[in-house]
Design an enzyme around this catalytic site. Structure first.
Site, PDB file in Angstrom:
ATOM      1  N   HIS A  71       0.843  -1.194   0.000  1.00  0.00           N
ATOM      2  CA  HIS A  71       0.000   0.000   0.000  1.00  0.00           C
ATOM      3  C   HIS A  71       0.877   1.242   0.000  1.00  0.00           C
ATOM      4  O   HIS A  71       0.635   2.184  -0.739  1.00  0.00           O
ATOM      5  CB  HIS A  71      -0.911  -0.024   1.228  1.00  0.00           C
ATOM      6  CG  HIS A  71      -1.876   1.134   1.285  1.00  0.00           C
ATOM      7  ND1 HIS A  71      -2.884   1.207   2.213  1.00  0.00           N
ATOM      8  CD2 HIS A  71      -1.982   2.266   0.544  1.00  0.00           C
ATOM      9  CE1 HIS A  71      -3.571   2.327   2.032  1.00  0.00           C
ATOM     10  NE2 HIS A  71      -3.039   2.988   1.030  1.00  0.00           N
ATOM     11  N   GLU A 113       0.492   7.639  -3.634  1.00  0.00           N
ATOM     12  CA  GLU A 113       1.467   7.423  -2.570  1.00  0.00           C
ATOM     13  C   GLU A 113       2.645   8.378  -2.703  1.00  0.00           C
ATOM     14  O   GLU A 113       3.183   8.852  -1.701  1.00  0.00           O
ATOM     15  CB  GLU A 113       1.944   5.963  -2.579  1.00  0.00           C
ATOM     16  CG  GLU A 113       0.891   4.977  -2.129  1.00  0.00           C
ATOM     17  CD  GLU A 113       0.389   5.257  -0.726  1.00  0.00           C
ATOM     18  OE1 GLU A 113       1.203   5.223   0.216  1.00  0.00           O
ATOM     19  OE2 GLU A 113      -0.813   5.533  -0.573  1.00  0.00           O
ATOM     20  N   HIS A 117       2.776  10.672   0.484  1.00  0.00           N
ATOM     21  CA  HIS A 117       3.795  10.175   1.417  1.00  0.00           C
ATOM     22  C   HIS A 117       5.222  10.336   0.889  1.00  0.00           C
ATOM     23  O   HIS A 117       6.119  10.686   1.646  1.00  0.00           O
ATOM     24  CB  HIS A 117       3.536   8.703   1.736  1.00  0.00           C
ATOM     25  CG  HIS A 117       2.202   8.451   2.350  1.00  0.00           C
ATOM     26  ND1 HIS A 117       1.892   8.825   3.640  1.00  0.00           N
ATOM     27  CD2 HIS A 117       1.077   7.858   1.855  1.00  0.00           C
ATOM     28  CE1 HIS A 117       0.642   8.484   3.916  1.00  0.00           C
ATOM     29  NE2 HIS A 117       0.123   7.901   2.853  1.00  0.00           N
TER      30      HIS A 117
END
Length: 221
Positions: A71, A113, A117
């Site tokens: 993930h 992502e 992040h």
């Protein structure tokens, strides 16, 4: 009197709210990573129940079988986490995205992502995704979770124990299992910036508290 009440209420709210990390959303300034491994069969069952038929679901839940997929690799503070550390995020090279599809089987996931992040890691996109690959390579998947053919019922502790058994140095304080109402959804493993297992109290506190979980079988094949 009203002014006094308002001042007291504000004081109470400030006391109750969690303290924001002084480094909030400063790229590269964080304490550790969380490697989040999503149980793909649960994701696909959830998508089917919601009637989602987006491209990401079609790719991940099509003919190719997936068990645990990445993930993300999430920078964390000891309390809380940064996100979207560059706005707008530097554009992710499509070649880097394509190189990650074996671990993260949906382009939309990879782009998201990076934006949310990866920009907080303080590295180039290439280095960030290389670190994702290294982190994933450092974690062995227990045999029972590689290619199950039937639905199993487990406890969160049994999932943790299975990972601890095959990963020397991993302890119960460095891993957390998450769930929805009935199913295993993710295993989250805490790692230092140099990708060694390390304890993470806050992540552990947010773990699944259900007594039993279903582990749907791998699809396709």
């Amino acid at each position: 009197m009203i002014a006094v009440f308002a001042a007291c209420a504000a004081a109470l709210l400030s006391t109750a709210a969690p303290a924001q990390d002084r480094r909030q959303n400063a790229a590269g300034e964080f304490d550790f990573y969380v490697l989040a491994l999503s149980w793909s069969p649960s994701f696909c069952e959830q998508a089917s129940e919601r009637g989602n038929a987006g491209r990401s679901q079609q790719i991940q839940c099509g003919g190719r079988p997936f068990s645990f997929v990445v993930h993300g690799l999430w920078p964390q503070y000891e309390r809380g986490f940064p996100e979207y550390c560059e706005r707008p995020a530097p554009r992710l090279d499509r070649r880097i995205m394509n190189s990650m599809l074996d671990l993260m089987p949906a382009p939309g996931l990879i782009y998201n992502e990076w934006d949310k992040h990866g920009t907080c890691a303080g590295t180039s996109a290439r280095t960030y995704f290389e670190d994702i690959r290294k982190a994933r390579a450092a974690v062995r998947i227990p045999p029972d979770f590689i290619d199950p053919k039937e639905t199993r019922t487990v406890t969160p502790a049994e999932v943790e124990d299975a990972f601890i058994k095959v990963n020397p140095g991993l302890s119960s304080s460095a891993i957390a299992v998450t769930c929805d109402r009935t199913r295993l959804t993710e295993v989250r493993i805490c790692m230092s910036k140099d990708l060694q297992f390390r304890a993470c109290e806050e992540i552990d506190r947010r773990a699944c508290r259900r007594e039993r979980l279903e582990v749907p079988p791998v699809r396709g094949g």
